[in-house]
Write a protein that holds these residues in place. Structure first.
Motif, mmCIF file in Angstrom:
data_model
loop_
_atom_site.group_PDB
_atom_site.id
_atom_site.type_symbol
_atom_site.label_atom_id
_atom_site.label_comp_id
_atom_site.label_asym_id
_atom_site.label_seq_id
_atom_site.Cartn_x
_atom_site.Cartn_y
_atom_site.Cartn_z
ATOM 1 N N GLU A 32 0.811 -1.214 0.000
ATOM 2 C CA GLU A 32 0.000 0.000 0.000
ATOM 3 C C GLU A 32 0.847 1.268 0.000
ATOM 4 O OE1 GLU A 32 -2.087 -3.432 1.219
ATOM 5 O OE2 GLU A 32 -0.422 -2.526 2.298
ATOM 6 N N MET A 33 2.130 1.139 0.289
ATOM 7 C CA MET A 33 3.042 2.282 0.353
ATOM 8 C C MET A 33 3.834 2.470 -0.938
ATOM 9 S SD MET A 33 4.575 1.707 4.139
ATOM 10 C CE MET A 33 3.542 1.685 5.584
ATOM 11 N N ALA A 34 3.524 1.674 -1.966
ATOM 12 C CA ALA A 34 4.279 1.737 -3.224
ATOM 13 C C ALA A 34 3.885 2.966 -4.039
ATOM 14 C CB ALA A 34 4.035 0.483 -4.050
ATOM 15 N N ASN A 35 4.883 3.546 -4.679
ATOM 16 C CA ASN A 35 4.593 4.633 -5.622
ATOM 17 C C ASN A 35 4.431 4.037 -7.024
ATOM 18 O OD1 ASN A 35 7.181 4.236 -6.726
ATOM 19 N ND2 ASN A 35 8.062 6.025 -5.726
ATOM 20 N N ALA A 36 4.322 4.882 -8.033
ATOM 21 C CA ALA A 36 4.101 4.416 -9.410
ATOM 22 C C ALA A 36 5.285 3.643 -9.981
ATOM 23 C CB ALA A 36 3.785 5.611 -10.317
ATOM 24 N N HIS A 37 6.448 3.747 -9.335
ATOM 25 C CA HIS A 37 7.644 3.022 -9.787
ATOM 26 C C HIS A 37 7.810 1.683 -9.080
ATOM 27 C CE1 HIS A 37 8.835 6.545 -12.020
ATOM 28 N NE2 HIS A 37 8.717 7.282 -10.925
ATOM 29 N N GLY A 38 6.872 1.350 -8.191
ATOM 30 C CA GLY A 38 6.933 0.074 -7.494
ATOM 31 C C GLY A 38 7.902 0.040 -6.323
ATOM 32 N N ILE A 39 8.313 1.222 -5.839
ATOM 33 C CA ILE A 39 9.175 1.307 -4.659
ATOM 34 C C ILE A 39 8.428 2.077 -3.573
ATOM 35 C CG2 ILE A 39 11.339 1.145 -5.948
ATOM 36 C CD1 ILE A 39 11.565 4.197 -5.787
ATOM 37 N N GLY A 40 8.986 2.093 -2.383
ATOM 38 C CA GLY A 40 8.343 2.803 -1.287
ATOM 39 C C GLY A 40 8.209 4.288 -1.584
ATOM 40 N N HIS A 41 7.024 4.820 -1.393
ATOM 41 C CA HIS A 41 6.759 6.236 -1.635
ATOM 42 C C HIS A 41 7.541 7.084 -0.631
ATOM 43 C CE1 HIS A 41 4.615 10.013 -2.009
ATOM 44 N NE2 HIS A 41 3.973 9.523 -3.068
ATOM 45 N N GLY A 42 8.183 8.135 -1.138
ATOM 46 C CA GLY A 42 8.973 9.010 -0.280
ATOM 47 C C GLY A 42 8.183 9.646 0.844
ATOM 48 N N GLY A 43 6.894 9.836 0.644
ATOM 49 C CA GLY A 43 6.058 10.402 1.701
ATOM 50 C C GLY A 43 6.018 9.535 2.939
ATOM 51 N N TYR A 44 6.061 8.210 2.750
ATOM 52 C CA TYR A 44 6.071 7.305 3.903
ATOM 53 C C TYR A 44 7.431 7.312 4.593
ATOM 54 C CZ TYR A 44 1.477 5.496 2.772
ATOM 55 O OH TYR A 44 0.128 5.387 2.546
ATOM 56 N N VAL A 45 8.495 7.419 3.812
ATOM 57 C CA VAL A 45 9.836 7.516 4.400
ATOM 58 C C VAL A 45 9.931 8.802 5.215
ATOM 59 C CG1 VAL A 45 12.315 7.688 3.914
ATOM 60 C CG2 VAL A 45 10.877 6.126 2.568
ATOM 61 N N PHE A 46 9.408 9.900 4.667
ATOM 62 C CA PHE A 46 9.376 11.173 5.385
ATOM 63 C C PHE A 46 8.550 11.041 6.661
ATOM 64 C CE2 PHE A 46 7.988 15.351 6.575
ATOM 65 C CZ PHE A 46 9.030 16.194 6.249
ATOM 66 N N LEU A 47 7.390 10.394 6.566
ATOM 67 C CA LEU A 47 6.535 10.200 7.741
ATOM 68 C C LEU A 47 7.275 9.453 8.843
ATOM 69 C CD1 LEU A 47 3.804 10.262 9.254
ATOM 70 C CD2 LEU A 47 3.187 8.184 7.991
ATOM 71 N N THR A 105 17.722 0.685 6.276
ATOM 72 C CA THR A 105 17.119 -0.641 6.140
ATOM 73 C C THR A 105 17.662 -1.522 7.270
ATOM 74 O OG1 THR A 105 18.886 -1.539 4.776
ATOM 75 C CG2 THR A 105 17.057 -0.419 3.618
ATOM 76 N N ALA A 106 17.058 -2.688 7.433
ATOM 77 C CA ALA A 106 17.535 -3.631 8.452
ATOM 78 C C ALA A 106 18.979 -4.045 8.184
ATOM 79 C CB ALA A 106 16.629 -4.856 8.502
ATOM 80 N N ALA A 107 19.402 -4.009 6.921
ATOM 81 C CA ALA A 107 20.782 -4.357 6.560
ATOM 82 C C ALA A 107 21.749 -3.202 6.804
ATOM 83 C CB ALA A 107 20.843 -4.789 5.098
ATOM 84 N N GLY A 108 21.215 -2.035 7.186
ATOM 85 C CA GLY A 108 22.070 -0.896 7.493
ATOM 86 C C GLY A 108 22.263 0.109 6.372
ATOM 87 N N ALA A 109 21.653 -0.140 5.204
ATOM 88 C CA ALA A 109 21.778 0.809 4.090
ATOM 89 C C ALA A 109 20.985 2.082 4.398
ATOM 90 C CB ALA A 109 21.267 0.181 2.804
ATOM 91 N N VAL A 110 21.602 3.229 4.178
ATOM 92 C CA VAL A 110 20.933 4.494 4.446
ATOM 93 C C VAL A 110 19.986 4.817 3.288
ATOM 94 C CG1 VAL A 110 21.236 6.977 4.832
ATOM 95 C CG2 VAL A 110 22.842 5.351 5.857
ATOM 96 N N VAL A 111 18.729 5.023 3.626
ATOM 97 C CA VAL A 111 17.684 5.350 2.659
ATOM 98 C C VAL A 111 17.487 6.859 2.578
ATOM 99 C CG1 VAL A 111 15.197 5.125 2.202
ATOM 100 C CG2 VAL A 111 16.521 3.140 2.965
ATOM 101 N N ALA A 112 17.551 7.540 3.725
ATOM 102 C CA ALA A 112 17.300 8.983 3.738
ATOM 103 C C ALA A 112 17.942 9.637 4.953
ATOM 104 C CB ALA A 112 15.805 9.261 3.744
ATOM 105 N N GLU A 113 18.247 10.915 4.777
ATOM 106 C CA GLU A 113 18.692 11.774 5.884
ATOM 107 C C GLU A 113 17.679 12.911 5.988
ATOM 108 O OE1 GLU A 113 21.039 11.382 8.087
ATOM 109 O OE2 GLU A 113 22.257 9.799 7.177
ATOM 110 N N PHE A 114 17.249 13.190 7.196
ATOM 111 C CA PHE A 114 16.197 14.169 7.476
ATOM 112 C C PHE A 114 16.725 15.121 8.536
ATOM 113 C CE2 PHE A 114 12.800 15.340 10.400
ATOM 114 C CZ PHE A 114 11.622 15.434 9.686
#
Length: 128
Positions: A32-47, A105-114
């Motif tokens: 339910e959090m997927a964007n049109a590209h099939g990845i997690g929508h940035g709005g949820y990452v921001f949330l 991510t659980a593997a430690g990869a940085v997805v975003a900095e806020f």
């Protein structure tokens, strides 16, 4: 406060550790959090980052509100990823605060900095 946070609970966000100026929140990226590209929508990452920020800046007791925030997306969140956002206070001067949040991510990869800026609301205590 978390019991009344309908946005966080609606997104399946779980609050972890909260201490003076620090908080950790977790969320699984669902279909339910997927964007049109099939990845997690940035709005949820921001949330997710915003939730960690909110609990870090409210960890002292008086009500703190976001004054501003920005996010830099560094890698896509994939469906099924277990994300963790760790918020850390950088400075608190008078009524103003600055907080950095790293989403990984659980593997430690940085997805975003806020980075969020907070302001204490004078004379307002948290309700119930």
């Amino acid at each position: 406060m978390f019991e009344r946070d309908r946005a966080a609970s609606g997104a399946g966000i779980v609050l972890g550790e909260v201490s003076g100026g620090r908080a950790v929140a977790r969320m699984k990226v669902t279909e339910e959090m997927a964007n049109a590209h099939g990845i997690g929508h940035g709005g949820y990452v921001f949330l997710l980052a915003d939730v960690a920020f909110s609990y870090a800046c409210n960890s002292y007791g008086p009500v703190a509100l976001a004054q501003g925030a920005q996010v830099t997306f560094l890698a896509p969140a994939q469906l099924g990823d277990e994300l963790e956002a760790e918020a850390v206070e950088r400075t608190l001067a008078g009524r103003q605060g600055v907080y950095d949040v790293t989403v990984r991510t659980a593997a430690g990869a940085v997805v975003a900095e806020f980075r969020g800026q907070s302001v204490l609301v004078a004379g307002v205590a948290h309700s119930g």
